[in-house]
Design a protein around this motif. Structure first.
Motif, PDB file in Angstrom:
ATOM      1  N   MET A 175       0.417   3.162   0.255  1.00 39.17           N
ATOM      2  CA  MET A 175       0.185   2.217   1.333  1.00 39.17           C
ATOM      3  C   MET A 175       0.912   0.911   1.038  1.00 39.17           C
ATOM      4  N   LYS A 176       1.416   0.301   2.075  1.00 44.79           N
ATOM      5  CA  LYS A 176       2.081  -0.991   1.957  1.00 44.79           C
ATOM      6  C   LYS A 176       1.108  -2.094   2.366  1.00 44.79           C
ATOM      7  N   TYR A 177       1.267  -3.259   1.765  1.00 46.76           N
ATOM      8  CA  TYR A 177       0.344  -4.349   2.042  1.00 46.76           C
ATOM      9  C   TYR A 177       0.594  -4.995   3.405  1.00 46.76           C
ATOM     10  N   ASN A 178       1.830  -4.963   3.872  1.00 49.76           N
ATOM     11  CA  ASN A 178       2.184  -5.515   5.183  1.00 49.76           C
ATOM     12  C   ASN A 178       1.853  -7.003   5.312  1.00 49.76           C
ATOM     13  N   LYS A 179       1.871  -7.689   4.184  1.00 53.29           N
ATOM     14  CA  LYS A 179       1.696  -9.138   4.192  1.00 53.29           C
ATOM     15  C   LYS A 179       2.682  -9.740   3.197  1.00 53.29           C
ATOM     16  N   LYS A 180       2.897 -11.025   3.304  1.00 55.83           N
ATOM     17  CA  LYS A 180       3.852 -11.697   2.426  1.00 55.83           C
ATOM     18  C   LYS A 180       3.341 -11.687   0.989  1.00 55.83           C
ATOM     19  N   ILE A 181       4.223 -11.302   0.056  1.00 53.25           N
ATOM     20  CA  ILE A 181       3.889 -11.228  -1.364  1.00 53.25           C
ATOM     21  C   ILE A 181       4.728 -12.261  -2.119  1.00 53.25           C
ATOM     22  N   LEU A 182       4.067 -13.028  -3.002  1.00 56.46           N
ATOM     23  CA  LEU A 182       4.771 -14.050  -3.771  1.00 56.46           C
ATOM     24  C   LEU A 182       4.478 -13.882  -5.259  1.00 56.46           C
ATOM     25  N   LYS A 183       5.462 -14.221  -6.071  1.00 61.72           N
ATOM     26  CA  LYS A 183       5.314 -14.155  -7.532  1.00 61.72           C
ATOM     27  C   LYS A 183       4.870 -15.518  -8.051  1.00 61.72           C
ATOM     28  N   ALA A 184       3.941 -15.504  -9.027  1.00 60.75           N
ATOM     29  CA  ALA A 184       3.425 -16.747  -9.586  1.00 60.75           C
ATOM     30  C   ALA A 184       3.122 -16.553 -11.068  1.00 60.75           C
TER      31      ALA A 184
END
Length: 230
Positions: free
Chosen positions: A1-10
């Motif tokens: 499944m894909k999250y379908n939301k913006k993903i950011l690295k931190a």
């Protein structure tokens, strides 16, 4: 499944309580939600790389969920809401060995004093209760559950035994939220009672499943069964 939301690295800084963490995003320290009340001490260590899922809900106190973390080269999903979604997808795609015939899938169904994650059934009406546990504790390819004592988890196992006695199918799925794992056992050091309950359930006909997952920065899916050592 894909999250379908913006993903950011931190970068992970600290976890002041079980609900929140402090991370550094684009040079700024911010508070984010941790969707996992487990300890996660072995993986959420200062300086590690984490991934945030943007949650643009104006009623939220934090704009991001901390949903995955790198433990050295291993990417681990820590979102406790993810396992049920992954297993739902796997059931519908008949990817769980032994449960392929169960094509009718219902979520969050009660039996006795417990609410199980799934009640599934065949076209002929055969019914089966399935409880799902997400696993994030891993060392050298060996996964264990739980990472902290869980009376509720042991109670679920005993209720599965009762369901089995009443003629239902019953199983416990341990979804290991990373890929590089080949063995699974109950974590007797952290919770001896849970381990005893799991072995009791197995002895009384409850099916025990353990699958690892393919985890990427923007998604997760069930992969393959791993060896279970009770």
């Amino acid at each position: 499944m894909k999250y379908n939301k913006k993903i950011l690295k931190a970068e992970f800084i600290s976890r002041p309580n079980r609900f929140n963490a402090i991370v550094k995003l684009n040079g700024e320290e911010i508070k984010v939600h941790v969707p996992n009340t487990g300890r996660c001490r072995e993986i959420l260590v200062p300086g590690c790389t984490v991934f945030l899922r943007e949650e643009p809900n104006p009623t939220r106190k934090t704009p991001y969920d901390l949903m995955a973390v790198y433990k050295e080269e291993k990417l681990i999903s820590i979102d406790s809401q993810i396992p049920n979604k992954v297993v739902d997808e796997a059931l519908r795609n008949q990817k769980i060995k032994g449960l392929e015939e169960y094509t009718n899938i219902l979520r969050e169904k009660t039996f006795g004093k417990s609410r199980f994650d799934f009640k599934i059934s065949t076209e002929e009406g055969k019914e089966y209760f399935l409880e799902v546990k997400g696993v994030t504790l891993e060392e050298e390819g060996y996964a264990r559950f739980p990472d902290a004592p869980t009376e509720r988890g042991a109670r679920h196992l005993l209720e599965l035994v009762e369901a089995k006695k009443q003629g239902y199918g019953a199983g416990a799925m341990f979804l290991i939220q990373l890929e590089d794992v080949n063995k699974f056992s109950p974590n007797d050091i952290r919770d001896k009672e849970f381990g005893e309950a799991l072995r009791f359930a197995k002895e009384n006909g409850v099916d025990i499943f353990a699958y690892n997952c393919i985890v990427t920065e923007d998604g997760i899916e069930i992969n393959q069964p791993v060896e279970i050592i009770l």
